[in-house]
Enzyme design. Structure first.
Site, PDB file in Angstrom:
ATOM      1  N   GLY A  54       0.599  -1.097  -0.039  1.00  0.00           N
ATOM      2  CA  GLY A  54       0.044   0.060   0.046  1.00  0.00           C
ATOM      3  C   GLY A  54       0.679   1.338  -0.010  1.00  0.00           C
ATOM      4  N   HIS A  62       2.517 -39.009   1.208  1.00  0.00           N
ATOM      5  CA  HIS A  62       3.872 -37.931   0.874  1.00  0.00           C
ATOM      6  C   HIS A  62       3.344 -37.032  -0.289  1.00  0.00           C
ATOM      7  CE1 HIS A  62       8.699 -37.451   0.643  1.00  0.00           C
ATOM      8  NE2 HIS A  62       8.121 -36.263   0.511  1.00  0.00           N
ATOM      9  N   GLU A  63       2.736 -36.105  -0.092  1.00  0.00           N
ATOM     10  CA  GLU A  63       2.336 -35.290  -1.121  1.00  0.00           C
ATOM     11  C   GLU A  63       3.065 -34.213  -1.719  1.00  0.00           C
ATOM     12  OE1 GLU A  63      -1.512 -35.035   1.686  1.00  0.00           O
ATOM     13  OE2 GLU A  63      -1.590 -33.797   0.280  1.00  0.00           O
ATOM     14  N   HIS A 101       3.866 -34.944   8.275  1.00  0.00           N
ATOM     15  CA  HIS A 101       3.917 -33.448   8.442  1.00  0.00           C
ATOM     16  C   HIS A 101       2.754 -33.402   9.413  1.00  0.00           C
ATOM     17  CE1 HIS A 101       7.235 -32.769   5.720  1.00  0.00           C
ATOM     18  NE2 HIS A 101       6.647 -32.980   4.893  1.00  0.00           N
TER      19      HIS A 101
END
Length: 651
Positions: A204, A424-425, A445
């Site tokens: 901004g 395990h993505e 995780h």
């Protein structure tokens, strides 16, 4: 048509035989004129012609006959033969004149290429300078700053700017001086010359400058730093002079130079090869205009940049830019205020206080531009679903779209791939801001984040492919916005980041390459702990810069071996901590992965249902927005980025 309408001589072409039989043999020819060596004009005795041919147009003085010839020599030879044949003595033979004529149309056409080139240059010069409001090629040295009239153009006030209270307090001093200068001058104070607004993109800076002009009710000149620099030498300084000359005529006023680093970079690192440097000349002129001999006018210069560290020291000193205002990404309270500003135009029946607070909690690390984009995206999603109003689920889907990217419906995973992704993505481990993009994460995780005290617990996870190369999306609930991290907090975060690889080792026969980003993140974190944060007893309280541009390391080979050893020791400690935890929670990992396979999306309430309430004290600011519940059942619609919702939040 105009040429034929103009009255003038009229003519008719005849042949040599017609010329001889009709006029020459009868003695009516007075004179012959060879024009341009290709045509012979016949001048007749008008009186004799009128007697022989009373109806002939040759009796009129504006008419004549002519015939064409191949060459002058052949014409002269045939004329001599004809006169000898008629027995005309040499003294009475018809006179022959020679003349070259050029028509006015031919003259104009001969200048056409030159006129075309001049006209093209003139048109191009006007077109090139039209963006600056100047006409002609001589306007190239004029300033291209756009003047906003404070009565009609600048409508933004400080009430339209949220999330930057400290910056507004700093800049209100300029507003007070421009509106009531005598209040300060009677005490001997001088108006501050300018202020540097620095901070990340989208926070901004330009908006705050416009609000300053709107509050002060003065003219506002806006220009980009790159507009001072052209391919012509001397244009930049000329435009700076012209800009300040216009500003002095409109004083009191505000000049806003956006991206000032385009011309304000440090002169120490520039012009290495010698020669003229247009940017350096422009910067020198800017320095002179801001703090030279002519500094009594009420002209305030505001400048915005994302890279305040590269600016020249002479530009940053007091007397030129007296205020250095840093605008950071908004805190949770600041995000709530920004959401309230943008939600004014949104049609919704949600409770504004709860809605803005929940959205602020869901968007850690968002800048003002990100928040505006998120609110607009929610309205677009609601419109695509033909909804009458924007509800909570639309905002949540918009946040998922902004963080994770567009849902890829064309990417269909096989059951085996889905199972691997669930454990395990293809995600990124959590960033300090709480956002997660396309890299690596897994059920390990999630379990680590739930049972490690200083790790961030999971808020939502999905195995629906999103974005570029992402096989899913995840979002964590940060434990407050922390600016200082202890050794215990860093160790928990490293252990959580390694949860993907450890979970793979526990549940699959072989490991994959999916944890490469996790290793990169952990290595960087451990290296910073050893070389910058003094968290290694062996290395001690030393700071080593890892600037890759430096050809020589700032430490010896022996120190390098110690650093490697300490980094490996920290990572091994985090790995063992993670492995111990996940071995104890192996059953929970399987439950999370199987639930994710069946539902594709898990939320915080699913984690509580499967793993139980988190055994640590939660952040109170977040608990009131996520544990009290809020209805969010979405109407189904065929939106291009529809996200299947998690389990309904209990009322």
């Amino acid at each position: 048509m105009l040429y034929r309408m103009i009255p003038g001589d009229q003519s008719r072409e005849i042949t040599w035989q017609e010329f001889r039989n009709t006029f020459f043999d009868k003695g009516l020819v007075e004179k012959l004129t060879v024009v341009n060596r290709s045509r012979v004009k016949v001048n007749l005795h008008r009186d004799a012609t009128a007697q022989v041919y009373p109806d002939s147009p040759a009796a009129n003085g504006n008419f004549y006959y002519y015939f064409s010839i191949g060459s002058v020599e052949a014409f002269e030879r045939r004329l001599d033969d004809a006169q000898k044949e008629l027995g005309i003595p040499s003294s009475e033979r018809i006179p022959v004149a020679y003349r070259d004529e050029i028509s006015w149309t031919g003259t104009v056409l001969s200048f056409a290429p030159t006129l075309l080139v001049i006209g093209s240059i003139f048109w191009l010069s006007r077109r090139a300078s039209s963006g600056a409001g100047q006409s002609g090629i001589f306007g190239i040295g004029k300033s291209r700053a756009k003047l906003f009239n404070h009565e009609t153009d600048v409508k933004i006030k400080f009430k339209d700017v949220a999330g930057m209270d400290e910056a507004k307090v700093e800049i209100m001093e300029f507003v007070s001086f421009l509106k009531q200068p005598e209040r300060f001058q009677k005490l001997g104070a001088k108006i501050p010359r300018g202020a540097i607004l620095s901070g990340p993109p989208g926070t901004g800076k330009t908006l705050l400058a416009k609000a300053t002009a709107g509050e002060a009710q003065v003219p506002f000149f806006s220009v980009s730093g790159s507009e001072f620099v052209e391919m012509f030498v001397g244009v930049g300084p000329s435009r700076v002079r012209d800009l300040f000359a216009k500003a002095r005529k409109n004083a009191p006023c505000i000049i806003f130079v956006d991206e000032i680093d385009a011309i304000g970079k440090s002169r120490a690192r520039a012009n290495i090869g010698g020669g003229n440097d247009e940017r350096e000349s422009t910067l020198n002129q800017l320095l002179t205009e801001m703090d030279g001999f002519n500094t009594t006018e009420q002209v305030v210069v505001l400048a915005g940049t994302n890279r305040a560290d590269v600016l020249d020291k002479a530009l940053m000193r007091p007397g030129r830019f007296d205020r250095h205002i840093t605008i950071d990404r908004p805190t949770m309270d600041g995000r709530k205020q920004i959401f309230l500003v943008h939600l004014r135009k949104i049609v919704t029946s949600e409770d504004m206080d709860y809605l803005s607070g929940r959205l602020a909690a869901l968007t850690p690390g968002f800048s003002g531009a990100d928040i505006a984009n998120c609110v607009n995206e929610a309205a677009l999603i609601a419109a695509r679903g033909n909804a009458d109003q924007v509800i909570m689920i639309h905002f949540e889907q918009a946040i998922e779209r902004v963080i994770g990217g567009l849902e890829k419906k064309s990417l269909v995973l096989s059951p085996e791939e889905k199972r691997t992704v669930a454990y395990h993505e293809e995600f990124s481990s959590p960033s300090p801001s709480g956002q997660v993009t396309a890299k690596q994460i897994q059920a390990g995780h999630a379990v680590c984040g739930w049972f490690l005290k200083y790790a961030d617990p999971l808020l939502k996870v999905s195995i629906i492919p999103r974005g570029q190369g992402a096989l899913g999306y995840a979002q964590y609930l940060p434990q407050g916005e922390q600016y200082l991290l202890s050794l215990a907090q860093l160790m928990d975060r490293m252990a959580m980041t390694l949860g993907g690889r450890v979970s793979e080792e526990l549940h699959f026969d072989t490991v994959t390459s999916g944890a490469s980003d996790d290793f990169n993140k952990v290595t960087r974190m451990a290296s910073a702990m050893v070389t910058k944060w003094g968290m290694s007893k062996d290395i001690g309280t030393l700071y080593y810069d890892d600037d890759e541009q430096k050809l020589q390391k700032p430490f010896s080979e022996e120190t390098a071996r110690k650093i490697d050893s300490e980094v490996r020791k920290l990572i091994d400690e985090a790995y063992n901590k993670c492995k111990t935890l996940l071995t104890e929670r192996k059953t929970e990992i399987g439950l999370i992965a199987e639930e994710l396979l069946s539902k594709e999306v898990l939320g915080r309430e699913d984690m509580v249902r499967i793993l139980g309430k988190r055994p640590f004290e939660e952040n109170k600011d977040f608990e009131k927005f996520f544990d009290r519940g809020h209805t969010s059942a979405p109407p189904p619609f065929p939106g291009e980025d529809q996200v299947p919702p998690a389990s309904p939040t209990p009322p």
